[in-house]
Structures are given as structure tokens and as C-alpha cells.
Design a protein around this motif. Sequence first.
Motif: not given
Length: 90
Positions: A29, A32, A57, A61, A64-65
Motif C-alpha cells: 500500500g 502504509d 492504499s 489494503l 480498503e480496496l
Amino acid sequence: MTRQSELNTRVDISAALARITAPTLVVSGSQDLIVPPHHQRELADAIAGARYVVLDSGHALPFELPEVFARTLTEFVDRHQADAVGAPAA
């Protein structure tokens, strides 16, 4: 969390990375803060032939996605399965 953080400071698996022969995908990410992308890049660089992908992200991750994460993994697995049987990837 404290026990995991302490363990992270003691365990070093870097010597084992060169022995990995399986197709490997390292997904990071870009935002991150727990495992920054440069650490993930170092991991990918230590595994012969590993593919490194950065998604926009944070550390969570997959949450989030989820669609992007699943598609990234699916495409990687599909490509390697197709290579294994000699067929073109979809």
C-alpha cells in the motif's frame, strides 16, 4: 500488538528469501505507515523473479480496496496457471 512488535524485532527471515522458487507477488500500500513500501520493495527484490505492485492504499489494503486487491491477486495467479499449462492468460 506489543508482542507482535517485539517479535518483529527478533525474527529475521532474510536468509530464507533466496530459497523461494514459487511465483511470488508482493503487494504494498503506497500509504502504509506500518510496513512502508520501501520494506515491501526490499522483500520483492530479495525473492528471485518476484513481482512488486503498489496500490493506492494504507496497511489494510484488502479491506480498503477489496476489488482491486482481489483482481491483482487473481490476475497474478491466472497468469502463472496459464504459464504452467502453456496456455495464454485470459
